[in-house]
Design an enzyme around this catalytic site. Sequence first.
Site, PDB file in Angstrom:
ATOM      1  N   LYS A 189     -25.662  50.749   0.492  1.00 46.97           N
ATOM      2  CA  LYS A 189     -25.947  51.333  -0.827  1.00 46.97           C
ATOM      3  C   LYS A 189     -27.174  52.232  -0.785  1.00 46.97           C
ATOM      4  CE  LYS A 189     -29.649  48.679  -1.948  1.00 46.97           C
ATOM      5  NZ  LYS A 189     -30.886  48.938  -2.692  1.00 46.97           N
TER       6      LYS A 189
ATOM      7  N   THR B 123     -29.018  51.095  -7.731  1.00 51.53           N
ATOM      8  CA  THR B 123     -29.782  51.939  -6.813  1.00 51.53           C
ATOM      9  C   THR B 123     -29.434  53.413  -6.962  1.00 51.53           C
ATOM     10  OG1 THR B 123     -29.810  50.085  -5.267  1.00 51.53           O
ATOM     11  CG2 THR B 123     -30.469  52.207  -4.395  1.00 51.53           C
TER      12      THR B 123
END
Length: 333
Positions: free
Chosen positions: A191, A248
């Site tokens: 991620k 994120t």
Amino acid sequence: MTRVAVYGTGSWGTAFAMVLADAGCEVALWGRRAELAEAVNTTRTNPDYLPGVTLPETVRATTDPAEAADGAEFTVLAVPSQTLRGNLSAWTPLLPSDTVLVSLMKGVELGTAKRMSEVIEEVAGADPDRIAVLSGPNLAREIAERQPAASVVACRDEEVARRLQGACHTPYFRPYTNTDVVGCELGGAVKNVIALAVGIADGMGLGDNAKASLITRGLAETTRLGLAMGADEHTFAGLAGLGDLVATCSSPLSRNNTFGHNLGKGMSLAETIAATRQTAEGVKSCESVLDLARRHGVDMPITETVVDIVHEGKPPLVALKELMSRSAKAERR
């Protein structure tokens, strides 16, 4: 009280030390710099990484790794992923033989392409049943402000995961257990790479369609790699997968997103590094994630594009055109 050692006084290590203390643990927070440890102990704050946040009295800081390790039921590792091997080599002789080693790190080691739990197992000689990872949508500043958040604590031994769950469960921090260590670690590492891509797109002025497409196809890349490595595909639809990815990729608090944004708006790599105070794990991990994918024969075009931009100097607009001109294919392939 459960004693916990936290190695790393950055924003996430400090915030998680606060969570542990709020859950009833006694926490020794290790850091390299004496002045920062002194600030924690005298002002109850970490002025460098979490200014304005008051830490509980049950968090004490030290620069002595042996003092931190003394009697620790859990040893939490919150250092930059590429420094883990060297640091843990020095700390291992100091650690209690039965301590549970907990990784907060979200990266893949350069050169070896090992996940953090694999590095811990190799360096510390620890049985995987006492190695755990924590991963999820956990932006440190929000947690330090005691805003609601959830996470995943994963260990091959479910009972160990439940023990860790109890040690960090507070009214604002809700951990769930899982036994899929591989999936949780990959979700956290990849991620960061996808967040760089989304940040680059944002810096280029691209719209929400482009960013949503990168997030979705980035999740597909992560899942493909996870399945090739024996992970449970359901992990990637959970907090350690989709949850962490969304947080994120969408928050200005994300270091990787911000780093990518600066690259996308035209800053050089050197300028972007100079403007970044804390470690953006995806900058180095994008290379090791791509290495890992190639070792498993998995196609990860977004990750490859990020490597081209960050490390090969390819202009973002050129990289975007190449990514968009890839041959058409079915979605689930």
